[in-house]
Design a protein around this motif. Structure first.
Motif, PDB file in Angstrom:
ATOM      1  N   ARG A  28      39.534  59.846  50.665  1.00  0.00           N
ATOM      2  CA  ARG A  28      40.694  59.789  49.398  1.00  0.00           C
ATOM      3  C   ARG A  28      40.932  58.256  49.285  1.00  0.00           C
ATOM      4  O   ARG A  28      41.326  57.686  48.113  1.00  0.00           O
ATOM      5  N   ARG A  29      41.368  57.655  50.448  1.00  0.00           N
ATOM      6  CA  ARG A  29      41.987  56.391  50.344  1.00  0.00           C
ATOM      7  C   ARG A  29      41.036  55.403  49.617  1.00  0.00           C
ATOM      8  O   ARG A  29      41.240  54.624  48.842  1.00  0.00           O
ATOM      9  N   ILE A  30      39.749  55.600  49.916  1.00  0.00           N
ATOM     10  CA  ILE A  30      38.564  54.753  49.455  1.00  0.00           C
ATOM     11  C   ILE A  30      38.388  55.047  47.988  1.00  0.00           C
ATOM     12  O   ILE A  30      38.423  54.107  47.120  1.00  0.00           O
ATOM     13  N   GLY A  31      38.505  56.117  47.542  1.00  0.00           N
ATOM     14  CA  GLY A  31      38.479  56.527  46.114  1.00  0.00           C
ATOM     15  C   GLY A  31      39.520  55.870  45.262  1.00  0.00           C
ATOM     16  O   GLY A  31      39.330  55.478  44.302  1.00  0.00           O
ATOM     17  N   ARG A  32      40.922  56.143  45.988  1.00  0.00           N
ATOM     18  CA  ARG A  32      41.897  55.338  45.161  1.00  0.00           C
ATOM     19  C   ARG A  32      41.864  53.854  45.055  1.00  0.00           C
ATOM     20  O   ARG A  32      42.239  53.294  44.048  1.00  0.00           O
ATOM     21  N   THR A  33      41.340  53.320  46.252  1.00  0.00           N
ATOM     22  CA  THR A  33      41.088  51.892  45.999  1.00  0.00           C
ATOM     23  C   THR A  33      40.182  51.381  45.259  1.00  0.00           C
ATOM     24  O   THR A  33      40.473  50.585  44.186  1.00  0.00           O
ATOM     25  N   LEU A  34      38.808  52.417  45.180  1.00  0.00           N
ATOM     26  CA  LEU A  34      38.102  51.932  44.230  1.00  0.00           C
ATOM     27  C   LEU A  34      38.513  52.106  42.822  1.00  0.00           C
ATOM     28  O   LEU A  34      38.211  51.333  41.832  1.00  0.00           O
ATOM     29  N   LEU A  36      41.401  51.680  41.556  1.00  0.00           N
ATOM     30  CA  LEU A  36      42.409  50.563  41.235  1.00  0.00           C
ATOM     31  C   LEU A  36      41.536  49.118  40.992  1.00  0.00           C
ATOM     32  O   LEU A  36      41.694  48.457  40.129  1.00  0.00           O
ATOM     33  N   VAL A  37      40.780  48.908  41.928  1.00  0.00           N
ATOM     34  CA  VAL A  37      39.928  47.657  42.114  1.00  0.00           C
ATOM     35  C   VAL A  37      38.953  47.484  41.095  1.00  0.00           C
ATOM     36  O   VAL A  37      38.625  46.459  40.384  1.00  0.00           O
ATOM     37  N   LEU A  38      38.065  48.404  40.824  1.00  0.00           N
ATOM     38  CA  LEU A  38      36.975  48.337  40.045  1.00  0.00           C
ATOM     39  C   LEU A  38      37.179  48.025  38.586  1.00  0.00           C
ATOM     40  O   LEU A  38      36.434  47.057  38.314  1.00  0.00           O
ATOM     41  N   PRO A  39      37.898  48.619  37.844  1.00  0.00           N
ATOM     42  CA  PRO A  39      38.200  48.210  36.481  1.00  0.00           C
ATOM     43  C   PRO A  39      38.598  46.602  36.414  1.00  0.00           C
ATOM     44  O   PRO A  39      38.132  45.995  35.710  1.00  0.00           O
ATOM     45  N   VAL A  40      39.167  46.255  37.366  1.00  0.00           N
ATOM     46  CA  VAL A  40      39.452  44.741  37.405  1.00  0.00           C
ATOM     47  C   VAL A  40      38.289  43.926  37.747  1.00  0.00           C
ATOM     48  O   VAL A  40      38.148  42.834  36.839  1.00  0.00           O
ATOM     49  N   VAL A  41      37.397  44.144  38.640  1.00  0.00           N
ATOM     50  CA  VAL A  41      36.352  43.627  38.882  1.00  0.00           C
ATOM     51  C   VAL A  41      35.558  43.491  37.610  1.00  0.00           C
ATOM     52  O   VAL A  41      34.872  42.630  37.373  1.00  0.00           O
ATOM     53  N   LEU A  42      35.108  44.637  36.896  1.00  0.00           N
ATOM     54  CA  LEU A  42      34.437  44.673  35.945  1.00  0.00           C
ATOM     55  C   LEU A  42      34.860  43.960  34.604  1.00  0.00           C
ATOM     56  O   LEU A  42      34.173  43.289  33.827  1.00  0.00           O
ATOM     57  N   VAL A  43      36.126  43.966  34.448  1.00  0.00           N
ATOM     58  CA  VAL A  43      36.826  42.874  33.433  1.00  0.00           C
ATOM     59  C   VAL A  43      36.342  41.556  33.580  1.00  0.00           C
ATOM     60  O   VAL A  43      36.213  40.746  32.913  1.00  0.00           O
TER      61      VAL A  43
END
Length: 160
Positions: A28-34, A36-43
């Motif tokens: 669950r922690r890994i899912g929440r981190t992803l 939050l972080v994944l959209p920033v990385v993609l942009v």
């Protein structure tokens, strides 16, 4: 044959009926981190990819990113101190009143004598701005003997 009966009033629970462990666990922690972080990385990666494309159609070797970096590194032309002072006093005239602006003009000229040769033109500009903001009769009421009464000259020039 003997049948045993369960006299318990609680219904039996199977594995699907057990309560889940909400908010706990590494998945669950890994899912929440992803999340939050994944959209920033993609942009960011998309932005960098777009800046590297030569949209101008030229086949020059310089990238658009390098060209924009060169433009940013150039300094804007510096303005003369009397121009900066005039603009500051014009804003002050609008926000407060012409009397405060004239007082600060006199203080600036006293503190920096090199501004004295520009004092008359700044005071005339203040006079013209005061007429636009307050009208001719009210603007004249703020007149002071700053820079040889150039403020009053600016008021009269704007009014005529």
């Amino acid at each position: 044959m003997t049948h045993s009966t369960n006299h318990s009033t609680r219904p039996r629970r199977g594995p699907a009926d057990r309560p889940t462990r909400r908010g706990r666990g590494p998945a669950r922690r890994i899912g929440r981190t992803l999340a939050l972080v994944l959209p920033v990385v993609l942009v960011l990666s998309g932005t960098l990819a777009v800046t590297r494309v030569d949209w101008s159609g030229n086949t020059s070797s310089t990238s658009a990113l390098a060209a924009s970096a060169e433009n940013v590194s150039r300094r804007a032309p510096s303005r003369a101190p009397h121009e900066v002072l005039r603009d500051k006093l014009l804003v002050e005239l609008q926000e407060r009143n012409p009397g405060v602006a004239l007082t600060h003009l006199q203080e600036a000229v006293n503190g920096r004598p090199s501004l004295a040769r520009h004092c008359a033109s700044i005071a005339r500009a203040l006079g013209r701005a005061a007429v636009r903001a307050y009208g001719p009769s009210r603007a004249q009421s703020f007149a002071r003997p700053v820079c040889d009464t150039s403020f009053a000259t600016g008021v009269a020039a704007q009014h005529s």
